[in-house]
Motif scaffolding. Sequence first.
Motif, PDB file in Angstrom:
ATOM      1  N   GLU A 295       0.837  -1.210   0.000  1.00 33.46           N
ATOM      2  CA  GLU A 295       0.000   0.000   0.000  1.00 33.46           C
ATOM      3  C   GLU A 295       0.874   1.264   0.000  1.00 33.46           C
ATOM      4  N   ARG A 296       1.916   1.253   0.818  1.00 34.45           N
ATOM      5  CA  ARG A 296       2.823   2.413   0.875  1.00 34.45           C
ATOM      6  C   ARG A 296       3.515   2.606  -0.467  1.00 34.45           C
ATOM      7  N   PHE A 297       3.919   1.500  -1.050  1.00 32.48           N
ATOM      8  CA  PHE A 297       4.563   1.572  -2.366  1.00 32.48           C
ATOM      9  C   PHE A 297       3.590   2.168  -3.377  1.00 32.48           C
ATOM     10  N   ASN A 298       2.366   1.638  -3.404  1.00 32.25           N
ATOM     11  CA  ASN A 298       1.381   2.108  -4.386  1.00 32.25           C
ATOM     12  C   ASN A 298       1.092   3.597  -4.224  1.00 32.25           C
ATOM     13  N   ARG A 299       1.045   4.040  -2.965  1.00 27.78           N
ATOM     14  CA  ARG A 299       0.736   5.457  -2.719  1.00 27.78           C
ATOM     15  C   ARG A 299       1.857   6.378  -3.194  1.00 27.78           C
ATOM     16  N   SER A 300       3.074   5.853  -3.162  1.00 31.00           N
ATOM     17  CA  SER A 300       4.204   6.717  -3.509  1.00 31.00           C
ATOM     18  C   SER A 300       4.522   6.712  -5.017  1.00 31.00           C
ATOM     19  N   VAL A 301       3.806   5.873  -5.773  1.00 31.53           N
ATOM     20  CA  VAL A 301       4.053   5.825  -7.218  1.00 31.53           C
ATOM     21  C   VAL A 301       3.557   7.111  -7.873  1.00 31.53           C
ATOM     22  N   ARG A 302       4.440   7.728  -8.669  1.00 28.81           N
ATOM     23  CA  ARG A 302       4.068   8.951  -9.386  1.00 28.81           C
ATOM     24  C   ARG A 302       3.695   8.606 -10.816  1.00 28.81           C
ATOM     25  N   PRO A 303       2.774   9.371 -11.402  1.00 25.94           N
ATOM     26  CA  PRO A 303       2.375   9.055 -12.774  1.00 25.94           C
ATOM     27  C   PRO A 303       3.564   9.180 -13.731  1.00 25.94           C
ATOM     28  N   GLY A 304       3.632   8.306 -14.696  1.00 22.42           N
ATOM     29  CA  GLY A 304       4.716   8.341 -15.681  1.00 22.42           C
ATOM     30  C   GLY A 304       4.344   7.467 -16.851  1.00 22.42           C
ATOM     31  N   THR A 305       5.226   7.401 -17.830  1.00 19.65           N
ATOM     32  CA  THR A 305       4.992   6.551 -19.001  1.00 19.65           C
ATOM     33  C   THR A 305       5.845   5.308 -18.875  1.00 19.65           C
ATOM     34  N   PHE A 306       5.165   4.178 -18.720  1.00 17.45           N
ATOM     35  CA  PHE A 306       5.871   2.919 -18.500  1.00 17.45           C
ATOM     36  C   PHE A 306       6.537   2.457 -19.785  1.00 17.45           C
ATOM     37  N   ASP A 307       7.823   2.166 -19.701  1.00 15.37           N
ATOM     38  CA  ASP A 307       8.551   1.680 -20.876  1.00 15.37           C
ATOM     39  C   ASP A 307       9.679   0.763 -20.423  1.00 15.37           C
ATOM     40  N   PRO A 308       9.469  -0.551 -20.544  1.00 16.92           N
ATOM     41  CA  PRO A 308      10.501  -1.479 -20.067  1.00 16.92           C
ATOM     42  C   PRO A 308      11.800  -1.385 -20.878  1.00 16.92           C
ATOM     43  N   GLY A 309      11.734  -0.749 -22.057  1.00 13.84           N
ATOM     44  CA  GLY A 309      12.927  -0.649 -22.884  1.00 13.84           C
ATOM     45  C   GLY A 309      13.756   0.590 -22.602  1.00 13.84           C
ATOM     46  N   ALA A 310      13.335   1.412 -21.638  1.00 15.76           N
ATOM     47  CA  ALA A 310      14.070   2.650 -21.339  1.00 15.76           C
ATOM     48  C   ALA A 310      14.076   2.873 -19.830  1.00 15.76           C
TER      49      ALA A 310
END
Lengths: 364, 467
Positions: free
Chosen positions: B350-365
């Motif tokens: 839950e703490r991890f999820n709350r601290s996630v900031r919006p971004g563009t997910f890209d496993p190649g970068a």
Amino acid sequence: MPLADLLKEGERIMIICNACRYCEGHCAVFPAMEQRTEFPPRDLAYLANLCHDCGSCYHHCQYAPPHEFAVNVPETFKGIREQTYRQYAWPRALSGLFESNAIATAAVVISTIVLLGFLAVSVAAPGAMYQPHEGPGAFYEIVPHDAMIVLFGVVWMFALVAFAVGFARFWRDSGPGGKISARHLGRATLDILRLRYLDGGAGDGCTYPREAPSQARRVFHHFTYYGFLFCLASTTVAAIYDNFLARKAPYPILSAPVLLGIVGGVGLLVGPIGLSILKFRSDPVPNPRSRLVMDVTFLVLLFLTSATGFLLLVLRSTAAMGPLLALHLGFVLGLFATLPYGKFVHAVYRFAALLRYAVEKPAS
Amino acid sequence: MPAMLSAHPIDVLVAGGGNAGLCAAMVASEAGARVLVLECAPRDFRGGNSRHTRNLRYMHEAPDEILTGAYPEEEFWQDLSRVTKGKTNEPLARLAIRFSAGVGRWMTDRGVRLQPPLEGTLHLGRTNAFFLGGGKALVNAYYRTAEHLGVEVVYQAEVAGLEVKDGAFSSANVVHEGREYRVAAKAFVAASGGFEANIPWLKESWGEVADNFIIRGTPYNQGRVLKALLAAGMKQVGDPKQCHAVAVDGRAPKFDGGIVTRVDAVPFGIVVNQDAVRFYDEGEDFWPKRYAIWGRLIAEQPGQIGHVIIDAKPIGKFMPTVFPPIVRNSIRELAEALKLDPGVLDTTVERFNRSVRPGTFDPGALDSCTTEGLDPPKSHWAVAIDRPPFSAYSLRPGITFTYLGVEVDRDARIFLKSGEPTRNLYAAGEIMAGNILGQGYLAGFGMTIGTVFGRIAGRKAAEHAAR
């Protein structure tokens, strides 16, 4: 091993192989595997029939027995292939012929020989059976032309329908529709004509019969394969001569049907002998002897069919011609009758699998 | 078998039948020496850790049959300096690099088949040639070539001791099928790998926790020859306390699990320890650059275990695993299945999820998905773990190799503690890799060192024997 266990084993080892992928360069099986994450029965049937049983993935496997993972793709896939042949056989009632294949095949071939013998004895003029016959139409004095056409036509048509149904059933199960183009067909055909996947991936040949790369299997398979094609061509040309050009068998040595037949016949003597020797020399772990019965049965049948053909050719102007003709035709008829229920069907499913591979493989 | 061990005079005795030992044996034999290889494994498991390898890095100035572009000495050297952080012997390292040029052809001539990189490998098309069929195919090819050259091989033959006097080797005590043999030779090549399968030896550095280590490679790397060399007064190199370790599936076999036991899911989720709390930045850098630190990180956690937790989103995005994940519909159920405290794990997620900031997910970068106000942070690929079902893999430290070895010179000759070179003792492969790899690792470089120094050792040993 019962089918359910074979499929479970196939799934188990494919999951290991898919996490390893070292064998990717050997053949088509592993690139096809990499396009999948799950291995239900239909995918295993496809992969198993794509496998040419070259042995590279066994001899080069860090997890091959006696490693505790005991990965043995050739053995497992061979088992699954046999099941595929039964599963896709038409009519299904005859799929039992794959069981005890040697006995079943022998029974069919003996029946066809007896049938031809009976036909000859009952049709030929009294005493004609053991008389020399020469000149055009000599064969028909032993086995009448129309009887031959009907018998062989019916059996051959039956076999073709069995192949077509098996192919269609396999194709339907092996993946989503997919459009087959001329390029796909060409690629799959070329893969077969060259036996591309018996080259080990680098052209040295496969690890068969033992660990060192060798072209032996490819060469002897080619003898057998092209031998069969030449004999088929010989028969076809003869049928055209007979029915459309009014040239009656037997033909002189220097005629297309006989020359094609001689070349093909040699292939069908050399190839099966070579392949049989290789089989008995092969490493028993990837090639358990119990799985060789069907293969050897087919090889013996091809050899005998060719051998009786040569005997007939050599002795056709003697009094032995009658019995030899009946014997040879009995073998040919038996061969055709058992084609859909023995080792020969690997050609149908191998081609289907290679075609599927050509269709699903991203253009590279 | 025993006849080979006692009957005829041997020029070059090679301990170890992996890549380095076989390269030494082939070269020595090609130079006219009578060569005997002692392989302690049975035939089915011959080849040491080489049987688990899959590629080799080599220098080239222009594209060749296998590799694209150029990989010049300087770039190779920079890559090596980066991973070893300067802990390397530059002259030896440059020797290994220079001598690797053209090695592809040398290998092909001896039956190895090379291919471009496998699907899904870390962009190695320019630097690393892959072995068709993997390391066991290479090992098989070298054994065939060596035997064809007349090299004798005895399997299940262990070197129990060495007779060395004033830096000169005279014979080895060899145990084979319960009997001991004294095998004399004019030169000795130590190519017997490290000691990573010797758990009691690992315990000397790590303590009892070494019981929880998984050994990725051969159980036959017991370090007996290394120990015998050190006991005979050879100079050691490399940190005895260090080993190369990656995170592997906790269900892996104790030995010989090889490549398939790795788990590449870490960047896609979070990793918690036995107390259900996070302990390191899972998104610090690309996985291929970071996977090698996770073995050590987990070795330092209580119980030497870590659990990577992902939700449904990344399934299918990383290399398939050999063992299936544990799958549950809630984090609490997953915690119970992992024998973790459900409340604590719930809070961690839950703490991890709350601290996630919006971004563009890209496993190649190195993407913009990151956490804020979380310690430790997850710098990239941080996406909330919120879509059931949830999956977990338990991770253990998987030891690949050890760094401790013997010091050698440019001729692969082993040094005595005094700093004097020995007269006729040579080393190649993992047993001397610590000269060049003081720490870290560069994909495919172990095989480079083994091949280059195997060839040098074989040549020099044969020259010595001919004198």
